[in-house]
Design an enzyme around this catalytic site. Structure first.
Site, short mmCIF file in Angstrom:
data_model
loop_
_atom_site.label_atom_id
_atom_site.label_comp_id
_atom_site.label_asym_id
_atom_site.label_seq_id
_atom_site.Cartn_x
_atom_site.Cartn_y
_atom_site.Cartn_z
N SER A 166 0.91 -1.16 0.06
CA SER A 166 -0.15 0.17 0.18
C SER A 166 0.87 1.19 -0.13
CB SER A 166 -0.99 -0.06 1.22
OG SER A 166 -1.48 1.34 1.32
N ASP A 186 -4.58 3.90 -1.81
CA ASP A 186 -5.80 4.18 -1.04
C ASP A 186 -5.88 5.69 -0.91
OD1 ASP A 186 -6.27 1.79 0.72
OD2 ASP A 186 -4.23 2.18 1.40
N MET A 193 -12.02 5.01 -0.73
CA MET A 193 -12.55 5.17 0.37
C MET A 193 -13.02 6.72 0.21
SD MET A 193 -9.91 3.38 2.68
CE MET A 193 -8.64 3.65 1.63
N MET A 248 -12.05 -5.78 4.53
CA MET A 248 -11.12 -4.61 5.30
C MET A 248 -11.23 -5.56 6.66
SD MET A 248 -10.50 -2.25 3.59
CE MET A 248 -9.63 -1.46 4.74
C1 DX5 Z 1 -6.56 1.29 5.66
C2 DX5 Z 1 -6.08 1.02 4.24
C3 DX5 Z 1 -4.80 0.41 4.13
C4 DX5 Z 1 -3.79 0.49 4.77
C5 DX5 Z 1 -2.95 -0.62 5.38
O1 DX5 Z 1 -7.47 2.47 5.48
O2 DX5 Z 1 -7.11 0.84 3.45
O3 DX5 Z 1 -4.59 -0.02 2.61
O4 DX5 Z 1 -2.79 1.29 3.88
O5 DX5 Z 1 -2.07 -0.24 6.05
P1 DX5 Z 1 -1.25 -1.37 6.99
O6 DX5 Z 1 -0.82 -2.57 6.09
O7 DX5 Z 1 -0.31 -0.53 7.46
O8 DX5 Z 1 -2.39 -1.97 8.03
ZN ZN Z 2 -6.73 -0.05 1.04
#
Ligand code: DX5
Ligand code: ZN
Length: 222
Positions: free
Chosen positions: A14, A41, A74, A143
């Protein structure tokens, strides 16, 4: 870029956890480390309590590197902004079932634009919310944290949903990836693979690891 089968393991670092002062180089680093997809994201400060980046950054990543772009919206009105993310070079566009739009229509438009269509649900949202759309998607994103921020702890209660999704896919003879996002490292990835997920989004555990290549390999082989 050839789309992957849902039986393949896919590692998608990500970008949220990358160094924003050199995004192009960070994506190159992820590719060298063995990343299959780049997970982007997009947060609007309304659907989630954070603001990240928009289509211009997606386009920058698209132009700077050749990697499959997994764009996670999002945002409250994915239908309104959809076309801009298509034009920016997205490969997969994932929208939330909880957002304020006609979900079936948005998914239809994503595919019509030539992208793959993903549908996401938050930890608190029941699987019944996504059930009507499973024949319209290429990816289901379960999620594993409440979305908005990187670096949160994995929520094991989501594993049950992954099992259900994999069972429904089998029973209904459907074909979509099952992706997990939030708190994924080699330990939590192993649990998600066992439950039936194949796409691992990982931010902190990859970009912030001492060796990104080792981190990606450990998640892949978990
Ligand atoms: C959360 C995002 C994720 C985030 C994951 O709102 O959708 O994609 O970047 O981050 P890590 O792997 O650090 O939990
Ligand atoms: Zn994400």
């Amino acid at each position: 870029m050839i789309p992957k089968n849902f039986r393949d393991r896919v590692i998608a670092p990500s970008l949220l956890a990358a160094d924003f002062s050199c995004i192009g180089e960070e994506v190159s680093r992820a590719i060298r480390a063995g990343a299959d997809w780049m997970h982007l994201d997009v947060m609007d400060g309304h659907f989630v309590d954070n603001i990240s980046f928009g289509p211009a950054v997606v386009q920058t990543v698209h132009e700077s590197n050749d990697i499959y772009l997994d764009v996670h919206l999002m945002i409250s009105r994915p239908d309104h902004y959809l076309q801009r993310f298509v034009a920016a070079g997205s490969d997969m566009i994932t929208v939330h079932v909880e957002a304020d739009h006609d979900v079936a229509e948005t998914l239809r438009r994503i595919r019509e634009a030539g992208c793959e269509a993903g549908l996401a649900l938050n930890p608190a949202t029941p699987m019944s919310a996504v059930e009507p759309f499973l024949d319209q998607i290429d990816l289901l994103l379960c999620m594993t944290v409440v979305p908005g921020f990187g670096g949160q702890a994995f929520m094991p209660e989501v594993l049950e949903k992954i099992t259900t999704a994999a069972r429904w896919r089998e029973e209904k003879n459907l074909s979509f990836h099952i992706e997990v996002d939030g708190g994924i490292d080699a330990v939590t990835a192993a649990r998600c693979y066992t439950a039936g997920a194949n796409v691992m989004v990982a931010g902190s555990s990859t970009f912030r690891a001492p060796s990104m290549s080792d981190a990606v390999a450990e998640i892949r082989n978990a």
